[in-house]
Scaffold this motif. Structure first.
Motif, PDB file in Angstrom:
ATOM      1  N   LEU A 119       0.827  -1.206   0.000  1.00 31.95           N
ATOM      2  CA  LEU A 119       0.000   0.000   0.000  1.00 31.95           C
ATOM      3  C   LEU A 119       0.861   1.256   0.000  1.00 31.95           C
ATOM      4  CD1 LEU A 119      -2.914  -1.059   2.332  1.00 31.95           C
ATOM      5  CD2 LEU A 119      -3.092  -0.366  -0.038  1.00 31.95           C
ATOM      6  N   CYS A 163       0.397   4.069  -2.778  1.00 34.15           N
ATOM      7  CA  CYS A 163       0.197   5.493  -2.488  1.00 34.15           C
ATOM      8  C   CYS A 163       1.106   6.349  -3.369  1.00 34.15           C
ATOM      9  CB  CYS A 163       0.485   5.779  -1.021  1.00 34.15           C
ATOM     10  SG  CYS A 163      -0.862   5.397   0.110  1.00 34.15           S
ATOM     11  N   ARG A 206      -7.103  -4.447   3.485  1.00 30.61           N
ATOM     12  CA  ARG A 206      -6.412  -3.261   2.962  1.00 30.61           C
ATOM     13  C   ARG A 206      -6.813  -2.003   3.732  1.00 30.61           C
ATOM     14  NH1 ARG A 206     -10.491   0.452   1.316  1.00 30.61           N
ATOM     15  NH2 ARG A 206     -11.260   0.052  -0.794  1.00 30.61           N
ATOM     16  N   THR A 207      -8.036  -1.982   4.300  1.00 33.18           N
ATOM     17  CA  THR A 207      -8.440  -0.839   5.116  1.00 33.18           C
ATOM     18  C   THR A 207      -7.615  -0.788   6.397  1.00 33.18           C
ATOM     19  OG1 THR A 207     -10.687  -0.918   4.221  1.00 33.18           O
ATOM     20  CG2 THR A 207     -10.370   0.283   6.285  1.00 33.18           C
ATOM     21  N   ILE A 238      -4.059   0.346   5.489  1.00 41.07           N
ATOM     22  CA  ILE A 238      -3.856   1.780   5.235  1.00 41.07           C
ATOM     23  C   ILE A 238      -3.843   2.537   6.559  1.00 41.07           C
ATOM     24  CG2 ILE A 238      -6.207   2.676   4.935  1.00 41.07           C
ATOM     25  CD1 ILE A 238      -3.359   3.335   2.502  1.00 41.07           C
ATOM     26  N   ASP A 276      -6.312   9.651   3.044  1.00 43.79           N
ATOM     27  CA  ASP A 276      -5.624   8.692   2.177  1.00 43.79           C
ATOM     28  C   ASP A 276      -5.858   9.003   0.705  1.00 43.79           C
ATOM     29  OD1 ASP A 276      -8.353   7.919   2.370  1.00 43.79           O
ATOM     30  OD2 ASP A 276      -7.875   5.812   1.975  1.00 43.79           O
ATOM     31  N   ASP A 277      -7.069   9.432   0.357  1.00 40.27           N
ATOM     32  CA  ASP A 277      -7.421   9.732  -1.033  1.00 40.27           C
ATOM     33  C   ASP A 277      -8.069  11.113  -1.099  1.00 40.27           C
ATOM     34  OD1 ASP A 277      -8.170   9.762  -3.701  1.00 40.27           O
ATOM     35  OD2 ASP A 277      -9.864   8.385  -3.425  1.00 40.27           O
ATOM     36  N   THR A 318      -9.572   8.090   6.532  1.00 35.75           N
ATOM     37  CA  THR A 318      -9.433   7.218   5.370  1.00 35.75           C
ATOM     38  C   THR A 318     -10.805   6.927   4.770  1.00 35.75           C
ATOM     39  OG1 THR A 318      -9.594   5.109   6.571  1.00 35.75           O
ATOM     40  CG2 THR A 318      -7.418   6.155   6.475  1.00 35.75           C
ATOM     41  N   GLY A 337     -10.661   5.130   1.528  1.00 39.58           N
ATOM     42  CA  GLY A 337     -10.398   4.002   0.645  1.00 39.58           C
ATOM     43  C   GLY A 337     -10.567   4.357  -0.812  1.00 39.58           C
ATOM     44  N   TRP A 376      -6.026   0.919  -3.650  1.00 45.84           N
ATOM     45  CA  TRP A 376      -5.600   0.063  -2.545  1.00 45.84           C
ATOM     46  C   TRP A 376      -5.998  -1.393  -2.810  1.00 45.84           C
ATOM     47  CZ3 TRP A 376      -3.371   4.109  -2.537  1.00 45.84           C
ATOM     48  CH2 TRP A 376      -3.726   5.312  -1.933  1.00 45.84           C
ATOM     49  N   ASP A 377      -7.135  -1.599  -3.467  1.00 43.72           N
ATOM     50  CA  ASP A 377      -7.534  -2.953  -3.848  1.00 43.72           C
ATOM     51  C   ASP A 377      -6.605  -3.508  -4.925  1.00 43.72           C
ATOM     52  OD1 ASP A 377      -9.989  -3.010  -2.186  1.00 43.72           O
ATOM     53  OD2 ASP A 377     -10.655  -1.458  -3.575  1.00 43.72           O
TER      54      ASP A 377
END
Length: 305
Positions: A28, A32, A113-114, A117, A242-243, A285, A287, A291-292
């Motif tokens: 991850l 990023c 993945r959550t 992160i 995160d995004d 976050t 997501g 990330w997937d």
């Protein structure tokens, strides 16, 4: 993979085995960087409402050699039905040929993945490895986070606060074999390095004043009309997401607090330049499919060895 070979389908247990947390956090971190540099094309997810506050999420992402599509349904009311709140799958493709390579269990990818992160946020935003963390929530995401924290920080103290009497005790019993010291959270927030909110609440569950040296990570609120962290805490903190693109539409904690988006920083900016101004920090976050994609890439690389 041979063009004639059928795609492999992995259930929840098999998907989890392909995504160990230490390697997933590293994957991850690279995602990023790639996403910020434009090496991953990740459109904003399409959100289609379902009854009773549920949503269907369609999330594609494309890199040079790999493409994925995640389709998941999030149905909060399932908690009262005794059913999982997430259903769906992640399909991975060769982005050059379009060939379907594998199908992973969507809720497992999402959960792992959550959590990963969040742990990347701990790595990037704390001055040192955490020794104590408060988890607010006792659902699947809280379990994922407890497992991830124990995997990366063996022996860590984890305080658990449930939304109803008895839930935190049951949670601690279920995870008693983890390499972590699981404790019931006192009424007042104990001395911890970080607080992670992991609930389906639509109103704040964390009201503490912003505090230097304590990182707050908001995970559970995934709609613009829901917030887990009080607005006063948000207002007094340095903010990371995160995004950045997705956060403007989905980070209810920040939207409802009326933040000035000019002061919201991307998590990627802290990977090489750790914050050192001593200010309290909130990381929200939301997501994204990048990330997937990182998770699917890790799964494929482990299958190839």
């Amino acid at each position: 993979m041979s063009p004639s070979a059928p795609p492999r389908v992995f259930d929840a247990t098999a998907t989890a085995s392909l995504l160990p947390y230490p390697q997933l956090v590293d994957a991850l971190e690279q995602a990023c960087r790639d996403y910020a540099a434009g090496r991953i094309d990740c459109p904003e997810r399409q959100v289609v409402p379902l009854p009773q506050h549920g949503v269907m999420l369609s999330m594609p992402a494309v890199a040079e050699r790999l493409a994925i599509h995640k389709l998941v349904n999030i149905t909060p009311a399932n908690r009262e039905r005794g059913l999982p709140t997430l259903h769906g799958q992640v399909s991975a493709y060769d982005s050059v040929t379009g060939q379907l390579l594998l199908i992973l269990d969507g809720p497992t990818v999402t959960g792992r993945r959550t959590a990963a992160i969040s742990l990347l946020g701990l790595r990037a935003l704390l001055p040192q490895a955490p020794t104590a963390v408060l988890l607010i929530g006792t659902g699947t995401q809280a379990k994922n986070h407890a497992e991830a924290l124990a995997a990366l920080y063996p022996g860590i103290t984890l305080y658990v606060r449930g939304s109803a009497p008895g839930r935190d005790e049951a949670f601690r019993r279920e995870l008693a074999t983890l390499d972590a010291d699981l404790r019931a959270a006192p009424e007042q927030t104990p001395a911890v390095d970080a607080v992670i909110t992991l609930t389906t609440s639509r109103t704040p569950v964390y009201h503490d004043a912003a505090r230097a040296g304590r990182l707050v990570i908001g995970v559970g609120a995934f709609q613009p009309t829901a917030a887990e962290i009080a607005a006063d805490t948000i207002a007094a903190s340095r903010l990371f997401v995160d995004d950045p693109a997705g956060a403007r539409h989905e980070a209810g904690d920040l939207i409802l607090a009326g933040v000035d988006w000019e002061r919201v920083e991307p998590l990627v900016s802290a990977l090489d330049r750790r914050p050192d101004d001593g200010r309290p920090i909130v990381c929200k976050t939301v997501g994204c499919a990048a990330w997937d994609l990182a998770a699917a890439g890790l799964a494929l690389s482990r299958l190839a060895t």
